[in-house]
Design an enzyme around this catalytic site. Structure first.
Site, mmCIF file in Angstrom:
data_model
loop_
_atom_site.group_PDB
_atom_site.id
_atom_site.type_symbol
_atom_site.label_atom_id
_atom_site.label_comp_id
_atom_site.label_asym_id
_atom_site.label_seq_id
_atom_site.Cartn_x
_atom_site.Cartn_y
_atom_site.Cartn_z
ATOM 1 N N GLU A 1 0.798 -1.224 0.000
ATOM 2 C CA GLU A 1 0.000 0.000 0.000
ATOM 3 C C GLU A 1 0.831 1.274 0.000
ATOM 4 O OE1 GLU A 1 -0.720 -2.656 1.776
ATOM 5 O OE2 GLU A 1 -2.751 -3.218 1.228
ATOM 6 N N HIS B 1 -11.340 -4.110 9.349
ATOM 7 C CA HIS B 1 -11.929 -4.032 8.005
ATOM 8 C C HIS B 1 -13.297 -3.369 8.008
ATOM 9 C CE1 HIS B 1 -8.745 -6.812 6.851
ATOM 10 N NE2 HIS B 1 -9.128 -6.771 5.597
HETATM 11 C C1 LIG Z 1 -2.419 -4.521 4.398
HETATM 12 C C2 LIG Z 1 -3.474 -5.295 3.723
HETATM 13 N N1 LIG Z 1 -3.606 -5.177 2.399
HETATM 14 C C3 LIG Z 1 -4.557 -5.875 1.757
HETATM 15 C C4 LIG Z 1 -5.394 -6.698 2.434
HETATM 16 C C5 LIG Z 1 -6.489 -7.458 1.708
HETATM 17 N N2 LIG Z 1 -6.088 -8.848 1.645
HETATM 18 C C6 LIG Z 1 -6.497 -9.730 2.570
HETATM 19 S S1 LIG Z 1 -5.797 -11.222 2.370
HETATM 20 C C7 LIG Z 1 -4.977 -10.711 0.998
HETATM 21 C C8 LIG Z 1 -4.100 -11.667 0.260
HETATM 22 C C9 LIG Z 1 -3.019 -12.124 1.156
HETATM 23 O O1 LIG Z 1 -2.241 -13.050 0.487
HETATM 24 P P1 LIG Z 1 -1.213 -13.907 1.315
HETATM 25 O O2 LIG Z 1 -0.423 -13.032 2.200
HETATM 26 O O3 LIG Z 1 -0.459 -14.717 0.325
HETATM 27 O O4 LIG Z 1 -2.092 -14.809 2.244
HETATM 28 P P2 LIG Z 1 -3.114 -15.932 1.804
HETATM 29 O O5 LIG Z 1 -4.452 -15.272 1.745
HETATM 30 O O6 LIG Z 1 -2.681 -16.447 0.486
HETATM 31 O O7 LIG Z 1 -3.016 -16.937 2.875
HETATM 32 C C10 LIG Z 1 -5.235 -9.382 0.727
HETATM 33 C C11 LIG Z 1 -4.676 -8.634 -0.407
HETATM 34 C C12 LIG Z 1 -5.228 -6.779 3.822
HETATM 35 N N3 LIG Z 1 -6.025 -7.506 4.575
HETATM 36 N N4 LIG Z 1 -4.247 -6.082 4.439
#
Ligand SMILES: Cc1ncc(C[n+]2csc(CCOP(=O)(O)OP(=O)(O)O)c2C)c(N)n1
Ligand SMILES: Cc1ncc(C[n+]2csc(CCOP(=O)(O)OP(=O)(O)O)c2C)c(N)n1
Ligand SMILES: [Mg+2]
Ligand SMILES: [Mg+2]
Lengths: 342, 331, 342, 331
Positions: D60, D129
């Site tokens: 971000e 959120h």
């Molecule tokens: C700082 C932040 N940016 C974006 C999000 C939205 N978001 C939630 S989970 C996710 C994907 C995360 O991917 P990863 O770290 O690989 O974890 P996974 O869901 O694959 O276990 C995103 C973009 C968030 N919760 N926090």
């Protein structure tokens, strides 16, 4: 590129370095005279070999700098008088006395802004890179920052984006061994910052900061690659000759260390090399030095003693002309005063 | 009771607290060898060692995040953010982590940490080193917010902060470090969480904090010379804010002026004005007025910087209007 | 450590993985029944080999997780019924119905908190590491996160601190190949995340996520080093079997890819290996599976249909008991109402 | 004039603007292939290609920072922050960079970017959120802040934002995406920067925005059934905020209720209440009241989440007290 390989180019780079040194000395003088806007003045003395990088850039290329950015900007063509006026907080300065030493910019010369937030200007070159990529303009954008910014997460986010999107971008770390009082080995889990850049997919290079030609050599290759969508990282190993800002006497480091560091002087090295290679003799170089002194003396006298900007100017340029400006507090209070039906 | 400075009072509070509580650590940029950007932690690394006075890399988000983790596991960290202007780098760790952990985790995991920082104008440090951002903090449930305006409070409010079970944001003012005043380590000016009447007066109530307290007291002096008695209330702890004394005063004087150094829109002054307007409506003779910084970034030119925030003269003029309807020159 | 090398340990790890799988399946069921608090449910199916890491930790070690943290917590000893109650937003849940799926924690089991901010919990283990270092407690702290967090700057700030201060800390990246709809090669300038960790001075390891024993092998070494003040990084290469959250049908990836990914199933692999090595036969493993099903069926029926927490509980635990709590809005309005002298 | 949804209106605004202005790019997490976490950008990557609809890593701070740099060099980026709750990660780039560049650099370098994000409760998405953090943005000079509460505004305010020379923070509400309403791409509800009377009434003025506009309109219906006519004003553009219509209305009705979903302390509601209290004091019959979210993190349990923010019933009850001094059940 042609010019860069000419015989005169190294001499010009020496002259550019000398102008920086002379300018910075006069910024110190400005402070002592009480004419600077505040004491947050960060001199780039000892780091002049950055000229090797700036000189590899083309007209139209853009850049951002950190708070210690006078040298970079001068090397990219700044008018020292307007810089000095800005540092003094005057309306004839680059930013009309709003920004000061840490926030100089010039759209015309591609300076997208000096930044007082460590690492703050780094992602801006990623955005510039997107512009140039999308427009296929052939421009590159270079972020200049210190070793301290190697601890800011946004640098790695930016590097990753640059590599991922094949952006025409270079990250240039001027490692002067210190972030304020913290020597780089007290802030880095591992030294050799190029390794970090490579791990994110950048081309990494390293150059000694007392060798402007070595810096330039590395920079030229990186610039060529960056223009081709292969972003790079350059670490220039220098030494911060003086304190962090004008008030700092560097009690956290020894006089011996300082003496050693100051011996790594890119100006001395360049003089010796130019003489040895027969590109310029001592008299030529002295003339260059003298010209710089004259130029910077003039800058120091420019508008630094002018009247301060008028108070109403403070409301200008918060937003673009023609759009609603902030309401001065006096107007709000006046409205309360005068509209009350009492 | 000795005369000392605001800077020294804070330093002494850290020393006294660290001697009492071995779990306290300091974590921040330049807090060790350098002694703090404003000299507040000078010498502490020698007194307490590098395990307790930790020079951190320039990684504000991780500094605050590490403080959160240290607090969760039993230490009592004092994280230092060199300038409150860098709050934008740490608001996630502050507002989403430190502030919410106890709540999100159903009360299991508290975060007893203090974030020390400093803000404000006065050094021509320009737009990124001169802000007053306490409004961001005040808006976050789960945080405590403290802004001392006197030497004795600087000491005692920090000592109190260092006993709190929840995260406290402790904002100093760069323009107050050289302020001189009496410090009595045994006697606080008032308890934690309670605003304090710093000067009594019947004609209007000035509500303020931090450096504007000093300006307001100076304004009150000037007003007294003109026959107007201002009651000056130091808010001290902006959250929790016990409003009892505030409302009592305004209900007595019928006039309130809220003064902050921050950009006035969305400021703590607006919050206080809203509360006073709500709770004291029937007692008010005049509207609750706010005085704050102009809604602009702070310019570097010293004259512009000064002109962009309230001072004693502006406070006094505005107060005079409020009390006597004497319009100031600018009105 | 002794246990880890025993013959029974691999069987127990299989059982732990099966419990996770069974639990997550029932979380899906909870959602379908409309009993979950919201739809932000992230199942860790396919990532069960993380048990290889959790099993290398000792009692007293602590950890944080990302939003997809059910599996890690179960493997560290969570009570599935209390987890399920929390996911349903009930007062008997781990967090009294305040946190839900993305914010489970348990001080007693060393769970310092699941986090819905990608990367948000990572620096907390650095702080925990400071505590353990200063107290010489012998504990370690482990951050679990996804490949998505490899793009968050705070990770690198945290790694650097851990290396610089020699903290007993491990960063464990569960690379399930996706952050929401973005495959890891669309978010990383360069793959092979271990290289990044090494560049910051960490010990890096990589393990295939269908091989829980391989994960465990790598984890044991890292844990030993971390306890010794040499922090590490472990990348577990897994596959996210299902959508990002309960609403996501993964239209951005092909059925073929999914089939291939799901074939890399740590449970299947473990069954085959345990049988081949004669550590357990099919009947043993079926019994384990059946026991998990029974346990998790019970969890699903626990308190998930209980009444919601009472409204006044919303003001509890904003601050510590005994300190001023937030004033309910109704009280403020009531004061305005009743104090007005009209 | 066609009926559509808030989500579709925003999507259509992006499409229409991108077709008109080739410098517009979208930059954010999941804006491309995934089509946006809430489906707002669905299909746009196919229409405009991956150079203009850019899926970014989960970074971000650098996303917003890159948008700043792209804006400085001639593009008009629309950066997307998936949840306003992540503002704590980007406030430095937003408040110290985007907001201050024009000023610090003496007017040379503008940052014509839009930061699109969404906030609010309604999905049991818990404390990290579900927030409403517009107060942080409103406090920053140099930013523009827009929060549409209707379908037509969602379209037109975004189109207008995409012509502004300065950074605009455009905050959608997750609970409004499925809101249906009429969209007329040719005719905005009202110009940019001007609050709009959504419903006329003589008995009190309700000042609100975003999803609380819908709750307030529902409350006004209920009030009308009880003989109370509420004037409902949609603030729309919180900065700049043209107060003319607001002050005129309150001076007419003599009563004001400001409603926000955000934690009420330090909220936009406090700012509006302070301004109205200042400017309309002599016309007020009753104190300006604020209704907002409770000063707590948002709990995950649906009943607690709902109970922590205002709804039509609470707004109507409070309004009735303000107008008729009929104390509600909870008072
Ligand atoms: C700082 C932040 N940016 C974006 C999000 C939205 N978001 C939630 S989970 C996710 C994907 C995360 O991917 P990863 O770290 O690989 O974890 P996974 O869901 O694959 O276990 C995103 C973009 C968030 N919760 N926090
Ligand atoms: C985000 C942020 N953190 C801290 C500071 C305070 N600060 C200003 S300069 C500086 C040291 C920077 O060191 P480096 O990046 O190496 O640059 P140098 O001063 O050596 O040129 C620090 C900590 C800041 N301005 N911004
Ligand atoms: Mg440095
Ligand atoms: Mg993933």
């Amino acid at each position: 590129m042609t010019e860069a390989r000419s015989n005169i180019a190294p001499v010009l780079r020496y002259a550019a370095m000398r102008r920086i040194r002379s300018f910075e000395e006069r910024v110190g003088e400005l402070f002592l005279r009480g004419q600077s806007a505040g004491s947050m003045l960060h001199l780039s003395i000892g780091e002049e070999a950055v000229v090797g990088m700036t000189d590899a850039m083309a007209p139209g290329d853009t850049f951002t700098t950190h708070h210690r950015g006078h040298g970079v900007f001068l090397a990219r063509g700044a008018d020292p008088a307007r810089m000095m006026a800005e540092i003094a907080g005057k309306e004839s300065g680059y930013c009309r006395g709003k920004g000061g030493s840490m926030h100089i910019a010039d759209r015309a010369l591609g300076h997208l802004g000096a930044n007082a937030i460590v690492g703050g200007g780094i992602p801006h070159v990623v955005g510039a890179g997107l512009t140039y990529r999308n427009r296929r303009s052939g421009q590159i954008s270079v972020a200049f920052f210190g070793d301290g910014a190697m601890s800011q997460g946004i640098l790695y986010e930016s590097m990753n984006m640059a590599a991922l999107w094949h952006l025409p971008v270079i990250f240039c770390c001027i490692n002067n061994q210190y972030g304020m009082g913290t020597r780089v080995d007290r802030s880095a889990g591992k030294l050799g910052f190029g390794g970090r850049a490579e791990a994110f997919g950048l081309i990494a290079a390293h150059a000694e900061g007392q060798e402007v030609e070595a810096v330039h050599h590395a920079a030229r290759d990186l610039v060529a690659a960056a223009r081709d969508g292969r972003p790079g990282f350059l670490e220039i190993d220098a030494y911060r000759f003086y304190g962090h800002a004008r008030m700092d006497k560097s009690p956290y480091r020894s006089p011996e260390e300082e003496a050693e560091g100051r011996a790594r002087d890119p100006l001395t090295t360049a003089r010796a090399r130019l003489a040895a290679e027969g590109l310029a003799d001592a008299a030529d170089l002295d003339r260059i030095d003298a010209a710089a002194a004259v130029e910077m003396d003039a800058a120091l006298e420019a508008d630094v003693a002018a009247a301060p900007p008028g108070l109403p100017t403070m409301f200008q340029d918060v937003y673009a002309p023609g759009t609603p400006a902030p309401r001065p507090q006096a107007d709000r209070l006046r409205a309360v005063l005068s509209e009350a039906p009492r | 009771m000795t005369e000392t400075t605001y800077r020294e009072a804070i330093r002494q509070a850290l020393i006294d607290a660290m001697q009492t509580d071995p779990d306290i650590i300091l974590l921040g940029e330049e807090v060790g060898l350098y002694g703090g950007a404003y000299g507040v932690t000078k010498g502490l690394i020698d007194m307490f060692g590098a395990e307790r006075v930790i020079d951190a890399p320039i990684s504000e988000p991780a500094i605050v995040g590490a403080a959160v983790g240290a607090a969760m596991t039993g230490l009592r960290p004092v994280a230092e953010l060199m300038y409150v202007d860098f709050a934008g780098l740490v608001m996630d760790q502050l507002a989403n982590q430190a502030a919410k952990s106890r709540y999100m985790f159903g009360g299991q995991i508290g975060v007893p940490m203090v974030l020390r920082t400093q803000g404000g104008t006065g050094r021509s440090a320009a737009a990124q080193h001169s802000q007053s951002l306490e409004a961001w903090v005040m808006h976050v449930p789960g945080l405590r917010l403290v802004m001392p305006g006197t030497v004795n409070d600087a000491y005692h409010l920090l000592r109190a902060a260092l006993t709190q079970p929840d995260p406290v944001v402790f904002i100093e003012h760069k323009g107050l470090y050289t302020l001189k005043g009496d410090l009595d380590p045994a006697v606080p000016d008032a308890p934690w969480g309670v605003p304090l009447v710093r000067r009594e007066g019947a004609d209007l109530t000035i509500l303020t904090y931090s450096r504007m307290l000093q300006e307001s007291l100076a304004a009150a002096e000037a007003l007294a010379a003109r026959g107007v008695e201002a009651e000056v209330i130091d808010l001290r702890c902006l959250n929790p804010l016990d409003e009892t004394a505030i409302f009592a005063s305004v209900r007595r004087t019928g006039r309130a002026l809220v003064v902050t150094e921050a950009a006035v829109t969305g400021s703590v002054a607006s919050e206080i004005a809203a509360r006073v307007g709500e709770a004291c409506f029937d007692w008010l003779e005049e509207p609750v007025l706010r005085l704050g910084g102009e809604d602009i970034p702070i310019p570097v030119a010293p004259a512009l910087e000064r002109g962009s925030i309230p001072d004693a003269a502006l406070i006094a003029e505005t107060a005079l209007w409020l009390v006597r309807r004497e319009a100031p020159a600018w009105a």
